[in-house]
Design a protein around this motif. Structure first.
Motif, PDB file in Angstrom:
ATOM      1  N   ASP A 130     -15.073  51.751  45.730  1.00  0.00           N
ATOM      2  CA  ASP A 130     -14.121  52.659  45.103  1.00  0.00           C
ATOM      3  C   ASP A 130     -12.706  52.514  45.643  1.00  0.00           C
ATOM      4  OD1 ASP A 130     -15.883  53.800  43.317  1.00  0.00           O
ATOM      5  OD2 ASP A 130     -16.553  55.330  44.709  1.00  0.00           O
ATOM      6  N   VAL A 131     -12.533  51.639  46.624  1.00  0.00           N
ATOM      7  CA  VAL A 131     -11.200  51.369  47.177  1.00  0.00           C
ATOM      8  C   VAL A 131     -10.566  50.228  46.383  1.00  0.00           C
ATOM      9  CG1 VAL A 131      -9.927  50.577  49.208  1.00  0.00           C
ATOM     10  CG2 VAL A 131     -11.848  52.175  49.473  1.00  0.00           C
ATOM     11  N   SER A 132      -9.300  50.393  46.013  1.00  0.00           N
ATOM     12  CA  SER A 132      -8.592  49.376  45.248  1.00  0.00           C
ATOM     13  C   SER A 132      -8.650  48.016  45.928  1.00  0.00           C
ATOM     14  CB  SER A 132      -7.125  49.791  45.071  1.00  0.00           C
ATOM     15  OG  SER A 132      -6.362  48.726  44.579  1.00  0.00           O
ATOM     16  N   ASP A 133      -8.904  46.996  45.134  1.00  0.00           N
ATOM     17  CA  ASP A 133      -8.931  45.634  45.675  1.00  0.00           C
ATOM     18  C   ASP A 133      -7.569  45.225  46.233  1.00  0.00           C
ATOM     19  OD1 ASP A 133     -11.602  45.310  45.083  1.00  0.00           O
ATOM     20  OD2 ASP A 133     -11.245  44.328  43.156  1.00  0.00           O
ATOM     21  N   SER A 134      -6.509  45.865  45.774  1.00  0.00           N
ATOM     22  CA  SER A 134      -5.173  45.573  46.301  1.00  0.00           C
ATOM     23  C   SER A 134      -5.044  45.967  47.766  1.00  0.00           C
ATOM     24  CB  SER A 134      -4.111  46.324  45.492  1.00  0.00           C
ATOM     25  OG  SER A 134      -4.086  45.906  44.164  1.00  0.00           O
ATOM     26  N   PHE A 135      -5.796  47.011  48.174  1.00  0.00           N
ATOM     27  CA  PHE A 135      -5.660  47.545  49.523  1.00  0.00           C
ATOM     28  C   PHE A 135      -6.505  46.794  50.542  1.00  0.00           C
ATOM     29  CE2 PHE A 135      -7.002  50.556  52.868  1.00  0.00           C
ATOM     30  CZ  PHE A 135      -5.757  50.897  53.386  1.00  0.00           C
ATOM     31  N   LYS A 136      -7.653  46.315  50.147  1.00  0.00           N
ATOM     32  CA  LYS A 136      -8.613  45.761  51.105  1.00  0.00           C
ATOM     33  C   LYS A 136      -8.048  44.643  51.979  1.00  0.00           C
ATOM     34  CE  LYS A 136     -12.546  47.145  48.270  1.00  0.00           C
ATOM     35  NZ  LYS A 136     -13.601  46.678  47.341  1.00  0.00           N
ATOM     36  N   PRO A 137      -7.244  43.705  51.425  1.00  0.00           N
ATOM     37  CA  PRO A 137      -6.743  42.631  52.296  1.00  0.00           C
ATOM     38  C   PRO A 137      -5.911  43.114  53.477  1.00  0.00           C
ATOM     39  CG  PRO A 137      -6.461  42.038  49.992  1.00  0.00           C
ATOM     40  CD  PRO A 137      -6.864  43.482  50.016  1.00  0.00           C
ATOM     41  N   VAL A 138      -5.238  44.256  53.347  1.00  0.00           N
ATOM     42  CA  VAL A 138      -4.356  44.693  54.433  1.00  0.00           C
ATOM     43  C   VAL A 138      -5.098  45.484  55.501  1.00  0.00           C
ATOM     44  CG1 VAL A 138      -2.327  44.629  52.966  1.00  0.00           C
ATOM     45  CG2 VAL A 138      -3.571  46.777  53.194  1.00  0.00           C
ATOM     46  N   VAL A 139      -6.432  45.664  55.327  1.00  0.00           N
ATOM     47  CA  VAL A 139      -7.267  46.249  56.377  1.00  0.00           C
ATOM     48  C   VAL A 139      -8.442  45.309  56.661  1.00  0.00           C
ATOM     49  CG1 VAL A 139      -6.613  48.663  56.059  1.00  0.00           C
ATOM     50  CG2 VAL A 139      -8.441  47.692  54.647  1.00  0.00           C
ATOM     51  N   THR A 140      -8.220  44.033  56.435  1.00  0.00           N
ATOM     52  CA  THR A 140      -9.240  43.015  56.659  1.00  0.00           C
ATOM     53  C   THR A 140      -8.844  42.133  57.836  1.00  0.00           C
ATOM     54  OG1 THR A 140      -9.972  42.947  54.345  1.00  0.00           O
ATOM     55  CG2 THR A 140     -10.362  40.977  55.662  1.00  0.00           C
ATOM     56  N   ALA A 141      -9.806  41.858  58.703  1.00  0.00           N
ATOM     57  CA  ALA A 141      -9.614  40.909  59.795  1.00  0.00           C
ATOM     58  C   ALA A 141     -10.815  39.971  59.784  1.00  0.00           C
ATOM     59  CB  ALA A 141      -9.506  41.624  61.133  1.00  0.00           C
ATOM     60  N   GLY A 142     -10.564  38.675  59.774  1.00  0.00           N
ATOM     61  CA  GLY A 142     -11.662  37.733  59.606  1.00  0.00           C
ATOM     62  C   GLY A 142     -12.295  37.938  58.243  1.00  0.00           C
ATOM     63  N   LYS A 143     -13.602  38.136  58.228  1.00  0.00           N
ATOM     64  CA  LYS A 143     -14.315  38.323  56.969  1.00  0.00           C
ATOM     65  C   LYS A 143     -14.656  39.786  56.707  1.00  0.00           C
ATOM     66  CE  LYS A 143     -16.462  33.728  57.057  1.00  0.00           C
ATOM     67  NZ  LYS A 143     -17.742  32.969  57.053  1.00  0.00           N
ATOM     68  N   ASP A 144     -14.236  40.679  57.592  1.00  0.00           N
ATOM     69  CA  ASP A 144     -14.645  42.076  57.477  1.00  0.00           C
ATOM     70  C   ASP A 144     -13.505  43.025  57.130  1.00  0.00           C
ATOM     71  OD1 ASP A 144     -17.478  42.125  57.953  1.00  0.00           O
ATOM     72  OD2 ASP A 144     -17.058  41.559  60.028  1.00  0.00           O
ATOM     73  N   VAL A 145     -13.865  44.084  56.393  1.00  0.00           N
ATOM     74  CA  VAL A 145     -12.951  45.166  56.036  1.00  0.00           C
ATOM     75  C   VAL A 145     -13.224  46.338  56.972  1.00  0.00           C
ATOM     76  CG1 VAL A 145     -12.156  46.697  54.188  1.00  0.00           C
ATOM     77  CG2 VAL A 145     -13.014  44.409  53.638  1.00  0.00           C
ATOM     78  N   TYR A 146     -12.156  47.032  57.392  1.00  0.00           N
ATOM     79  CA  TYR A 146     -12.317  48.056  58.422  1.00  0.00           C
ATOM     80  C   TYR A 146     -11.821  49.449  58.039  1.00  0.00           C
ATOM     81  CZ  TYR A 146     -13.540  44.297  61.620  1.00  0.00           C
ATOM     82  OH  TYR A 146     -14.173  43.226  62.219  1.00  0.00           O
ATOM     83  N   GLY A 147     -11.059  49.579  56.966  1.00  0.00           N
ATOM     84  CA  GLY A 147     -10.456  50.879  56.715  1.00  0.00           C
ATOM     85  C   GLY A 147     -10.442  51.299  55.272  1.00  0.00           C
ATOM     86  N   VAL A 148     -10.190  52.600  55.060  1.00  0.00           N
ATOM     87  CA  VAL A 148      -9.966  53.171  53.728  1.00  0.00           C
ATOM     88  C   VAL A 148      -8.554  53.751  53.715  1.00  0.00           C
ATOM     89  CG1 VAL A 148     -12.412  53.680  53.362  1.00  0.00           C
ATOM     90  CG2 VAL A 148     -10.939  55.429  54.384  1.00  0.00           C
ATOM     91  N   PRO A 149      -7.924  53.864  52.539  1.00  0.00           N
ATOM     92  CA  PRO A 149      -6.522  54.321  52.497  1.00  0.00           C
ATOM     93  C   PRO A 149      -6.355  55.801  52.782  1.00  0.00           C
ATOM     94  CG  PRO A 149      -7.349  53.895  50.276  1.00  0.00           C
ATOM     95  CD  PRO A 149      -8.411  53.431  51.214  1.00  0.00           C
ATOM     96  N   PHE A 150      -5.281  56.105  53.490  1.00  0.00           N
ATOM     97  CA  PHE A 150      -4.880  57.483  53.773  1.00  0.00           C
ATOM     98  C   PHE A 150      -3.498  57.695  53.176  1.00  0.00           C
ATOM     99  CE2 PHE A 150      -2.643  60.522  56.614  1.00  0.00           C
ATOM    100  CZ  PHE A 150      -3.482  61.624  56.476  1.00  0.00           C
ATOM    101  N   GLY A 151      -3.391  58.600  52.218  1.00  0.00           N
ATOM    102  CA  GLY A 151      -2.120  58.815  51.543  1.00  0.00           C
ATOM    103  C   GLY A 151      -1.981  57.879  50.355  1.00  0.00           C
ATOM    104  N   SER A 152      -0.784  57.791  49.850  1.00  0.00           N
ATOM    105  CA  SER A 152      -0.521  57.036  48.625  1.00  0.00           C
ATOM    106  C   SER A 152       0.381  55.845  48.907  1.00  0.00           C
ATOM    107  CB  SER A 152       0.141  57.949  47.585  1.00  0.00           C
ATOM    108  OG  SER A 152       1.328  58.526  48.105  1.00  0.00           O
ATOM    109  N   GLY A 153       0.445  54.935  47.941  1.00  0.00           N
ATOM    110  CA  GLY A 153       1.385  53.843  48.045  1.00  0.00           C
ATOM    111  C   GLY A 153       2.815  54.355  47.931  1.00  0.00           C
TER     112      GLY A 153
END
Length: 442
Positions: A130-153
């Motif tokens: 349910d997290v936008s695919d646009s956001f996932k790369p900026v909370v990704t390190a290596g092959k793993d995702v680590y966060g969900v968004p807080f607040g708005s763009g």
């Protein structure tokens, strides 16, 4: 998203985020299913930056989450903003004293907290769909995702007083020349054309950072070349223009006379009251105006910092912070339930109740309220059309120097020229690039 936020943008490795980003809205995640069920009666701690908007949103999230999960209470804690906040985060992670869930920047500063070593990966959690695919790369390190968004763009743009524009018969500028022309007409009317607030030094950076969409349109490979040490602000004709525009506006006396001592909050009041007409700033400022000058919020509009080509007029956008779980947490299952709530329509609605959004959410099915301020509505066409936006450079390159805000103050106060400021910044980024062991920087 206030305070030293601008220091906080930051990238994953260059090229991981497409230059054009459409922030689509998403499907609500009604429940709180995640990896594992929590034990009864747990209390989890939630650490956020101490800005009014973040704290208000966090408290409402905590309240609504506990209402949906009565066996889990949330204790909201705060940390400083800016470099002090960066140090707090790093110290807490290093000592194992971090809260069960914490808010921190996405992008390059996220990369600097050793996610693989310190954080719980949530790549396979069902709520991540349910997290936008646009956001996932900026909370990704290596092959793993680590966060969900807080607040708005949000965006780096110009907030303007529509009443002043209307009174003077001005149109929203699509080029820098038109922006300067408007500013001269505003000055002639006796109103401050361009508000600056260097008492809060982070606000001085917008001429440079908010101009990056124009750089990206002129030179699509700039971020990759910059990361590889093949492009420099001082020698690149598109990149240096942000510094040059700041210098030009200062030399033309288009700033408020007390700009060196004006604070961010004073600048917002000036804009809301029509004492100043235009303020290059992060659109997170909309929430501050709505909180402090609610009767004037509908008088405020937004347009991108204009470049040379009206046909390529585009908006520079920033991603929200992420919410992460440290490996030191003793309540990982409960923390994952909290992340799941954040990545849901209910989580977005709770944040909206606590603090008005300053842009679109990056969670599916999350919608903006019907009374969304006009300045936020002005942003949406740019967010929704990939041809009309670019992520800020810090989301496309890990190269970010710590002293840009001091350098842009020097340019804006005419202590150094645009050329000198750009050269100083090129020197400023070297240490970080070398610490990251980037090729071409040794």
């Amino acid at each position: 998203m206030t305070g030293k936020l601008i220091r906080h943008w930051a990238p994953v490795a260059a090229g991981t985020v497409a230059l054009g980003i459409a922030l689509t809205g998403c499907t609500g995640f009604g429940g709180s299913s995640s990896g594992g069920s929590g034990s009864g009666g747990a209390t989890i701690s939630f650490l956020v930056n101490n800005s009014d908007t973040s704290v208000a949103a966090a408290k409402e999230l905590a309240k609504e989450f506990t209402a949906a999960n009565p066996d889990i209470k949330v204790d909201v804690q705060t940390r400083p903003q800016g470099s002090d906040g960066d140090n707090t985060i790093k110290t807490k992670l290093a000592t194992g004293d971090m809260a069960d869930v914490f808010e921190y920047n996405s992008g390059s500063l996220f990369q600097q907290i050793n996610p693989g070593q310190n954080l719980v990966a949530v790549t396979g959690q069902s709520y991540m769909s349910d997290v936008s695919d646009s956001f996932k790369p900026v909370v990704t390190a290596g092959k793993d995702v680590y966060g969900v968004p807080f607040g708005s763009g949000v965006a780096g743009a110009v907030l303007y007083n529509k009443k002043v524009y209307s009174k003077l018969g001005l149109s929203v500028p699509k080029t820098w020349a038109d922006f300067v022309s408007n500013s001269q007409k505003i000055k002639a009317s006796g109103t401050v054309p361009i508000i600056q607030s260097y008492k809060d030094t982070w606000t001085s950076q917008l001429f440079v950072l908010g101009d990056f969409a124009n750089v990206a349109k002129a030179e699509p490979n700039f971020a990759a070349d910059y990361t590889a040490n093949k492009a420099k602000y001082a020698t690149d004709p598109a990149a240096i223009k942000g510094f040059e525009h700041q210098e030009e506006a200062a030399k033309d006396a288009l700033f408020n006379k007390d700009f060196a001592s004006t604070t961010y909050n004073q600048a917002l009041d000036m804009l809301a009251n029509g004492d100043g007409a235009q303020y290059p700033i992060l659109t997170s400022a909309i929430a501050g105006i709505q909180a402090n000058d609610p009767d004037q919020i509908n008088d405020i509009g937004m347009f991108p910092l204009p470049g040379d080509d009206a046909s390529k007029n585009a908006l520079t956008i920033w991603f929200p912070s992420g919410v992460y779980i440290p490996k030191s947490s003793k309540h990982v299952a409960e923390a994952e339930k909290f992340q799941a709530f954040l990545a849901s329509k209910a989580g977005c609605d709770a944040q909206t109740k606590g603090s008005a959004p300053s842009g679109p959410y990056l969670v599916k099915d999350c919608t903006l309220p019907s009374n969304t301020p006009p300045a936020v509505q002005d942003m949406l066409p740019y967010f929704n059309d990939t041809a009309k936006n670019s992520p800020a450079l810090e989301f496309l390159s890990p190269v970010k120097g710590p002293n840009l805000e001091q350098i842009t103050v020097e340019v804006g106060t005419q202590q150094v020229s645009a050329q000198k400021g750009a050269s100083l910044y090129d020197e400023d980024v070297k240490k970080q690039a070398q610490q990251l062991n980037l090729p071409g920087w040794s």
